[in-house]
Design an enzyme around this catalytic site. Structure first.
Site, PDB file in Angstrom:
ATOM      1  N   GLY A   1       0.806  -1.218   0.000  1.00  0.00           N
ATOM      2  CA  GLY A   1       0.000   0.000   0.000  1.00  0.00           C
ATOM      3  C   GLY A   1       0.832   1.257   0.000  1.00  0.00           C
TER       4      GLY A   1
ATOM      5  N   GLU B   1      11.391   2.866   5.705  1.00  0.00           N
ATOM      6  CA  GLU B   1      11.124   1.456   6.000  1.00  0.00           C
ATOM      7  C   GLU B   1      12.233   0.933   6.906  1.00  0.00           C
ATOM      8  OE1 GLU B   1       9.950  -1.838   6.845  1.00  0.00           O
ATOM      9  OE2 GLU B   1       8.589  -0.947   5.361  1.00  0.00           O
TER      10      GLU B   1
ATOM     11  N   CYS C   1       3.330  -8.944   2.488  1.00  0.00           N
ATOM     12  CA  CYS C   1       2.933  -9.775   1.349  1.00  0.00           C
ATOM     13  C   CYS C   1       4.136 -10.339   0.614  1.00  0.00           C
ATOM     14  CB  CYS C   1       2.053  -8.976   0.391  1.00  0.00           C
ATOM     15  SG  CYS C   1       1.530  -9.936  -1.053  1.00  0.00           S
TER      16      CYS C   1
ATOM     17  N   CYS D   1       1.886 -13.382   1.426  1.00  0.00           N
ATOM     18  CA  CYS D   1       1.222 -13.962   0.251  1.00  0.00           C
ATOM     19  C   CYS D   1       2.164 -14.675  -0.710  1.00  0.00           C
ATOM     20  CB  CYS D   1       0.491 -12.880  -0.535  1.00  0.00           C
ATOM     21  SG  CYS D   1      -0.150 -11.518   0.415  1.00  0.00           S
TER      22      CYS D   1
ATOM     23  N   LYS E   1       4.229 -17.743   0.758  1.00  0.00           N
ATOM     24  CA  LYS E   1       3.236 -18.765   1.101  1.00  0.00           C
ATOM     25  C   LYS E   1       2.712 -19.453  -0.149  1.00  0.00           C
ATOM     26  CE  LYS E   1      -0.763 -17.492   1.224  1.00  0.00           C
ATOM     27  NZ  LYS E   1      -1.874 -16.555   1.496  1.00  0.00           N
ATOM     28  N   LYS E   2       2.391 -18.673  -1.198  1.00  0.00           N
ATOM     29  CA  LYS E   2       1.871 -19.275  -2.429  1.00  0.00           C
ATOM     30  C   LYS E   2       2.926 -20.178  -3.072  1.00  0.00           C
ATOM     31  CE  LYS E   2      -1.168 -19.800  -5.804  1.00  0.00           C
ATOM     32  NZ  LYS E   2      -1.635 -18.697  -6.650  1.00  0.00           N
TER      33      LYS E   2
ATOM     34  N   SER F   1       0.437  -5.052   9.547  1.00  0.00           N
ATOM     35  CA  SER F   1       0.049  -5.747  10.775  1.00  0.00           C
ATOM     36  C   SER F   1       1.092  -6.799  11.114  1.00  0.00           C
ATOM     37  CB  SER F   1      -1.331  -6.403  10.599  1.00  0.00           C
ATOM     38  OG  SER F   1      -1.298  -7.353   9.534  1.00  0.00           O
TER      39      SER F   1
ATOM     40  N   GLY G   1      -8.074 -20.952  13.030  1.00  0.00           N
ATOM     41  CA  GLY G   1      -9.017 -21.483  12.056  1.00  0.00           C
ATOM     42  C   GLY G   1      -9.303 -20.551  10.909  1.00  0.00           C
TER      43      GLY G   1
ATOM     44  N   TYR H   1      -7.703 -17.845   7.546  1.00  0.00           N
ATOM     45  CA  TYR H   1      -6.917 -17.968   6.315  1.00  0.00           C
ATOM     46  C   TYR H   1      -5.562 -18.631   6.554  1.00  0.00           C
ATOM     47  CZ  TYR H   1      -9.422 -14.449   3.343  1.00  0.00           C
ATOM     48  OH  TYR H   1     -10.304 -13.751   2.575  1.00  0.00           O
TER      49      TYR H   1
ATOM     50  N   ALA I   1      -4.112 -20.128   9.123  1.00  0.00           N
ATOM     51  CA  ALA I   1      -4.072 -21.452   9.738  1.00  0.00           C
ATOM     52  C   ALA I   1      -4.386 -22.550   8.730  1.00  0.00           C
ATOM     53  CB  ALA I   1      -5.058 -21.507  10.906  1.00  0.00           C
TER      54      ALA I   1
ATOM     55  N   GLU J   1      -4.301 -22.426   5.449  1.00  0.00           N
ATOM     56  CA  GLU J   1      -3.342 -22.473   4.345  1.00  0.00           C
ATOM     57  C   GLU J   1      -2.074 -23.224   4.753  1.00  0.00           C
ATOM     58  OE1 GLU J   1      -4.584 -18.515   1.785  1.00  0.00           O
ATOM     59  OE2 GLU J   1      -3.122 -18.310   3.395  1.00  0.00           O
TER      60      GLU J   1
ATOM     61  N   ARG K   1     -10.849 -23.320  18.333  1.00  0.00           N
ATOM     62  CA  ARG K   1     -11.796 -23.307  19.453  1.00  0.00           C
ATOM     63  C   ARG K   1     -13.249 -23.372  19.009  1.00  0.00           C
ATOM     64  NH1 ARG K   1     -13.507 -17.883  20.505  1.00  0.00           N
ATOM     65  NH2 ARG K   1     -12.478 -16.366  19.155  1.00  0.00           N
TER      66      ARG K   1
ATOM     67  N   THR L   1      -3.839  -7.636   0.570  1.00  0.00           N
ATOM     68  CA  THR L   1      -2.864  -6.836  -0.168  1.00  0.00           C
ATOM     69  C   THR L   1      -3.478  -6.024  -1.306  1.00  0.00           C
ATOM     70  OG1 THR L   1      -1.061  -8.316   0.421  1.00  0.00           O
ATOM     71  CG2 THR L   1      -0.756  -6.966  -1.554  1.00  0.00           C
TER      72      THR L   1
ATOM     73  N   HIS M   1     -16.352 -26.163 -22.511  1.00  0.00           N
ATOM     74  CA  HIS M   1     -16.428 -27.581 -22.147  1.00  0.00           C
ATOM     75  C   HIS M   1     -15.215 -28.339 -22.687  1.00  0.00           C
ATOM     76  CE1 HIS M   1     -18.408 -31.350 -21.133  1.00  0.00           C
ATOM     77  NE2 HIS M   1     -18.075 -31.801 -22.334  1.00  0.00           N
TER      78      HIS M   1
ATOM     79  N   GLU N   1     -17.449 -24.245 -16.280  1.00  0.00           N
ATOM     80  CA  GLU N   1     -18.719 -24.213 -17.011  1.00  0.00           C
ATOM     81  C   GLU N   1     -19.917 -24.377 -16.081  1.00  0.00           C
ATOM     82  OE1 GLU N   1     -19.695 -27.756 -19.519  1.00  0.00           O
ATOM     83  OE2 GLU N   1     -17.729 -28.461 -18.842  1.00  0.00           O
TER      84      GLU N   1
END
Length: 464
Positions: free
Chosen positions: A16, A35, A43, A48, A51-52, A143, A178, A180, A182, A184, A201, A312, A437, A442
């Site tokens: 951002g 920074e 990210c 992101c 992780k991906k 965050s 429980g 995103y 966790a 992933e 929980r 993100t 198809h 579809e």
């Protein structure tokens, strides 16, 4: 003489902040970014993107298993954790370099230092002691993972930050949470070879998602062999010679080689000096208006630090909108009510628009279209995993209110569904679209008969 050193000072070089800086500079603003960590933010550096990459690494396990069903003969595969981490680190370094070069090519000055706010127009670089006068200040510090200090021994657990740099793959892994992150990590670490226990929980995963998605993912994870301990709350963690022992509120216990905590994230507001300028906070986040401006007209905030929609692409859009508003003579706001999003679990999840429960809560009369099927790949592989698709349609005007998908490439599919919903597409327009198809996609345009209809009066009766 100009009383300001820069037109925009950005605290935080994540997605951002970087977008806001570059767009503002493109409008002719003098921009400086501070920074204190790596350029790219959560990210790119520890979220992101890495992780991906790890999710994709894990999915090769299915591909190797399924290949024999399609006539391939391959030796038993073996995964090299160190090689994956090294390749991931190399790619992250490459992306960080691109972010840094893009700032320089946009004539944005980058300061590798921690910045804090002195007053409504002054920022201090805490390392060098330099002060900068800015016409506008943008806080884009993101965050951080949350740790519950009230649970004894919680320091024994790692967070998502550390998961990207583990020296070895843990044999027994417990993940507490429980949402995103966790689910992933549970999927990718299981695919890479860990014995994974997911502890939550509540009685189902992914609170806030459509109930059928939550049910489908839970069933898929059980089928894959991930142990789900739902309805369990951790009482304490203890280090033992055998590993980290978890004791639950019901008195039961279990021991793991590694425990990961993924119970939420908190806005990064510590040490920013927000109080010096009188910036208002709301539930631990920076309070902003629709234009990302705080109660102090010269101070703004975008992304996770505002705790609006912590994704993100949302932070990027907010940063661009702010720069256009302040320096492009284009007042711009961002919609937060229709955001396509994906959960990179395995199977993958894609969702956009209202859940069935949310549509009912709004008092809408809705038609529910839903299908579940084995994808064509599974007809030869024999894999039991299924694809689920669901459309929610407003009976009053035929507009599609929500699309929910569980299955391979759900994230790719939901991006295009998001375009349709943003344009206000109707169910009839979905029906009028010719199917491709044979594809899973579809099914989105061939569902003709609703599986349920909910009237406002039905929902009211059910509530009573």
């Amino acid at each position: 003489m100009n009383q300001f050193d820069v037109d925009l000072f950005v605290i935080g070089a994540g997605s951002g902040g970087v977008r806001a800086a570059r767009v503002a500079a493109g409008h002719g603003a003098r921009v400086m970014v501070a920074e204190s960590d790596r350029v790219g933010g959560t990210c790119v550096i520890r979220g992101c993107v890495p992780k991906k990459l790890m999710v994709l690494a894990g999915r090769y396990a299915d591909d190797f298993t399924d290949a024999a069903s399609f006539g391939w003969r391959i030796d038993t595969p073996r995964h090299d954790w160190a090689a994956l981490i090294a390749a991931k680190d190399k790619e992250i370094a490459r992306l960080e370099g691109i972010y840094t070069r893009n700032l320089a090519s946009s004539n944005v000055t980058l300061k590798h230092d921690h910045a804090s706010i002195v007053d409504a127009h002054t920022v201090r670089l805490d390392g060098s002691g330099e002060t900068i006068r800015a016409r506008h200040i943008l806080v884009a510090t993101g965050s951080r993972p949350m740790k519950d200090g009230s649970i004894p021994g919680m320091d024994l657990a790692v967070t998502s930050n550390e998961m990207f740099h583990l020296p070895a793959l843990p044999k027994r892994l417990a993940i507490i949470g429980g949402g995103y992150i966790a689910v992933e990590f549970a999927g990718l670490m299981h695919a890479l070879g860990s014995e994974v226990t997911l502890i939550h929980r509540r009685d189902r995963l992914l609170r806030g998602f459509d109930e059928d998605i939550r049910t489908a993912l839970g069933a898929a994870y059980k089928e894959r062999g991930i142990t789900l301990r739902l309805g369990h709350t951790v009482q304490r963690l203890d280090q033992t010679p055998q590993g980290t022992a978890l004791t639950f509120m019901d008195g039961s216990s279990a021991t793991y080689d590694l425990v990961m905590l993924a119970t939420g994230r908190l806005p990064n507001i510590q040490g920013l000096g927000l109080e010096n300028a009188g910036v208002t906070l709301e539930n631990g986040a920076i309070a902003v208006d629709a234009y990302s401006t705080t109660n102090v007209p010269s101070i703004h905030a975008v992304g996770d630090v505002t705790n609006r929609a912590n994704l993100t692409p949302v932070a990027i859009r907010e940063g661009q909108a702010l720069a256009n508003t302040l320096f492009g003579n284009m007042p711009t706001t961002v919609r937060h009510d229709l955001i396509p999003t994906a959960v990179f679990s395995t199977p993958e999840i894609g969702t956009v628009g209202l859940t069935e429960a949310a549509a009912r809560d709004q008092g809408r009369d809705i038609a529910v279209f839903q299908t579940s099927f084995r994808p064509i790949k599974a007809t030869l592989s024999g894999r039991e995993e299924r694809t689920m698709m669901k459309l929610l349609v407003d009976d009053a005007d035929d507009r599609v209110l929500g699309v929910h998908i569980v299955g391979e490439s759900a994230g790719e599919l939901i991006q295009l569904a998001g375009v349709a919903l943003t344009c206000g597409a109707t169910k009839q327009q979905f029906d009028d679209t010719i199917a491709v198809h044979p594809t899973a996609a579809e099914e989105l345009v061939t569902m003709r008969t609703p599986v349920a209809r909910t009237k406002t009066e039905d929902a009211a009766l059910a509530a009573n």
